[in-house]
Design an enzyme around this catalytic site. Structure first.
Site, PDB file in Angstrom:
ATOM      1  CG  HIS A 154      -6.683   5.769   5.353  1.00  0.00           C
ATOM      2  ND1 HIS A 154      -5.838   5.294   4.222  1.00  0.00           N
ATOM      3  CD2 HIS A 154      -5.782   6.320   5.934  1.00  0.00           C
ATOM      4  CE1 HIS A 154      -4.549   5.233   4.255  1.00  0.00           C
ATOM      5  NE2 HIS A 154      -4.480   6.306   5.604  1.00  0.00           N
ATOM      6  CD  GLU A 199      -2.089   8.513   7.163  1.00  0.00           C
ATOM      7  OE1 GLU A 199      -1.283   9.390   7.307  1.00  0.00           O
ATOM      8  OE2 GLU A 199      -2.255   7.479   6.622  1.00  0.00           O
ATOM      9  CB  CYS A 244      -2.656   1.260  -2.558  1.00  0.00           C
ATOM     10  SG  CYS A 244      -3.042   2.765  -3.081  1.00  0.00           S
ATOM     11  CB  CYS A 257     -10.171   5.218   0.284  1.00  0.00           C
ATOM     12  SG  CYS A 257      -8.761   5.700   0.989  1.00  0.00           S
ATOM     13  CG  ASP A 296      -1.867   1.219   1.308  1.00  0.00           C
ATOM     14  OD1 ASP A 296      -2.480   1.693   0.240  1.00  0.00           O
ATOM     15  OD2 ASP A 296      -1.812   1.944   2.409  1.00  0.00           O
ATOM     16  CB  SER A 297       0.290   4.836  -0.671  1.00  0.00           C
ATOM     17  OG  SER A 297      -1.108   4.855   0.063  1.00  0.00           O
TER      18      SER A 297
END
Ligand code: DGL
Length: 266
Positions: A187, A153, A74, A185, A11-12
């Site tokens: 997140h 985050e 991702c 996504c 993932d990023s």
């Protein structure tokens, strides 16, 4: 056949740990190596060419660790680069877009489906295409929600302001009366409660969960499941700031990450 090689996930950054978490649940016997490209996060605002180049470096590293399958956790990479990556690498590869789209089609009654993701994912139209392929009559409405990643985050998963931002971003999708919403996504599963409060009555599709089940099906189909019954090993690699990854990642995964290796790949 018993195949003890690990599953490689990239993932990023740390968001893909939501995918790893679901894979651990669905496949508790598998070894997993996770690579977070923390040096180049976010991918969500980068061009397709850059995302493909960065994704290729991640895959090359994981292949050197002898993984048997790659999970492109991702959403932005899956949306912008998966088709090209599949042409470059011969290893079995699973992205998150197709499983997420399949889950949405299965869940939707009205065929009115919403998709939220990064600017890159929404701009690519990949989810729309994947949904339409399975259900040509579907009405797909998409919305980029770039503030969601920093909110997650920051750990602001259910603050008042998070609810207000959700209401603002999602108002169009409510007007379109979508009955199913894809969390497109890595997140967004953390915002499930806040998003669910706004999208009352809609089914939320977690691409991470759908992807884990697609991974299990592919391993079984290829006869490369790990059936050793041994305790699995998890390894974590990042391209920057391993300490931050360890701290945030442990709370993301609800699992104490002990060691994170810093890589020098570009
Ligand atoms: N992992 C990205 C995704 O799922 C979100 C973070 C980023 O923009 O890199 O699209």
């Amino acid at each position: 056949m018993n195949d003890k090689r690990a599953i490689g996930i990239f993932d990023s950054g740390l968001g893909g740990l939501t995918v790893m978490k679901e894979i651990r649940k669905a496949l508790p016997g598998e070894n997993i190596y996770y690579l977070g490209d923390t040096k180049h996060v976010p991918y969500g605002s980068k061009s397709a060419a850059t995302v493909t180049r960065l994704s290729s470096s991640n895959i090359e590293y994981l292949l050197k660790q002898n993984v048997k399958l790659i999970v492109v956790a991702c959403n932005t990479s899956s949306a912008l680069s998966l088709a090209d990556l599949k042409k470059i690498f011969r290893v079995p590869m699973v992205g998150v877009v197709e499983p997420g789209a399949a889950g949405a089609v299965k869940a939707s009654v009205s065929g009115r489906i919403g998709v939220i993701g990064t600017t890159g994912t929404v701009g690519s139209g990949a989810y729309r295409k994947a949904v339409k392929k399975l259900l040509p009559g579907a009405r797909v409405y998409s919305k980029a929600c770039p503030l969601f990643v920093p909110l997650v985050e920051e750990g602001w998963w259910d603050k008042k302001i998070t609810g207000e931002i959700c209401a603002e971003y999602l108002s169009e999708l409510r007007k379109h009366r979508v009955d199913t919403l894809v969390l497109g996504c890595t997140h967004y599963p953390f915002l499930k409660k806040a998003i669910g409060n706004v999208m009352k009555g809609a089914t939320l599709i977690d691409s991470a969960y759908e992807t884990a089940h697609a991974v299990r099906a592919l391993l079984a189909q290829k006869g490369i499941l790990n059936t050793s019954g041994r305790k699995p090993a998890y390894r974590f690699y990042v391209t920057d700031a391993p300490e931050k990854f360890k701290k945030l990642g442990s709370s993301f995964l609800r699992y104490g990450i002990e060691k994170v290796k810093l890589l020098n790949i570009d």
